[in-house]
Design an enzyme around this catalytic site. Sequence first.
Site, short mmCIF file in Angstrom:
data_model
loop_
_atom_site.label_atom_id
_atom_site.label_comp_id
_atom_site.label_asym_id
_atom_site.label_seq_id
_atom_site.Cartn_x
_atom_site.Cartn_y
_atom_site.Cartn_z
CG ASN A 1 -1.67 1.16 1.36
OD1 ASN A 1 -1.89 1.89 0.33
ND2 ASN A 1 -2.32 1.50 2.34
CE LYS B 1 -0.15 3.14 4.89
NZ LYS B 1 0.08 3.05 6.10
CG HIS C 1 -5.58 1.79 5.44
ND1 HIS C 1 -5.32 2.76 6.34
CD2 HIS C 1 -4.59 0.84 5.23
CE1 HIS C 1 -4.17 2.35 6.69
NE2 HIS C 1 -3.55 1.40 6.11
CD GLU D 1 -2.84 5.36 6.90
OE1 GLU D 1 -2.74 5.31 5.68
OE2 GLU D 1 -1.94 5.08 7.65
CD GLU E 1 -3.11 -2.49 7.30
OE1 GLU E 1 -2.16 -2.69 6.91
OE2 GLU E 1 -3.78 -1.36 7.40
N GLY F 1 3.01 2.14 10.70
CA GLY F 1 4.02 3.14 10.68
C GLY F 1 4.63 3.56 11.69
CB SER G 1 5.62 -1.90 12.03
OG SER G 1 5.15 -0.40 12.28
P1 13P Z 1 3.29 0.18 7.48
O1 13P Z 1 3.76 -0.86 6.92
O2 13P Z 1 4.04 1.63 7.04
O3 13P Z 1 3.60 0.33 9.08
O4 13P Z 1 1.79 0.68 7.05
C1 13P Z 1 0.91 -0.57 7.23
C2 13P Z 1 -0.32 -0.10 6.52
O5 13P Z 1 -1.04 0.87 6.89
C3 13P Z 1 -0.54 -0.94 5.17
O6 13P Z 1 -1.76 -0.47 4.80
#
Ligand code: 13P
Length: 248
Positions: A9, A11, A93, A95, A163, A169, A208
Amino acid sequence: MPRKLAAGNWKMNGDGASLAEIDALLAAHPAPGVDILICPPATLIERMARRIAGGPVAVGGQTCHTAASGAHTGDISAAMLAEAGASHVILGHSERRADHGESNETIRAQAEAAMAAGLHVILCVGETEAERDADVTLEVVGGQLAGSIPDGVTGATLTVAYEPVWAIGTGRVPEIAQIAQVHDAIRAALVDRFGPEGGAMSILYGGSVKPGNAAEIFAIANVDGALVGGASLKAADFSGIIAALEAA
Ligand code: 13P
């Protein structure tokens, strides 16, 4: 058996120059033993899809609207993603849930729209740190699964991604036993609702994931792959995660 999937992803990251990362990824994995998916920003979907057409890497979107078309400034429909070359879409997601107020009901409607357009849905669930601390993780995840997954999905149309919000992150990863507990609960909920198809759905872990921790995560029962953010942006990092999944 659920399919193994390494999904990236990106983003809101990446530009035309980033497409070279896909060339490097393909060079490293010309015949991968697992499914590979990259979900770049919408602006890159068509170029990426053209660039890797016919190869083993799939391209996906990061969200879609509930409607097929209409007066929704700034939004993108599932049919538009599909026309651009996407085969998958990430929905729900954290976010999107946090930044855009997407509810389980909205995500369910998005998933129905995505499947109507022929897209495979990667449905995200996960608790916040406050919910983990309050010991309501399984209730939260169970509610998200029940509320956001439409009826009639199959292993061919739906993948779940667990997640934990606090692991995204941050470099923090749950303990192995914590991941195992939630993935087992997700599998049980899917089988309870969808029968054998629930056993065929892939369940990804996200938050992560790096080359250095991928192998121990992929060794956990009911972990069928990963949804990777930061470490999917560079082919060298994502390649290490793919290799760990192939070896699992
Ligand atoms: P990270 O791998 O950067 O922690 O992000 C995970 C994520 O949100 C994937 O959708």
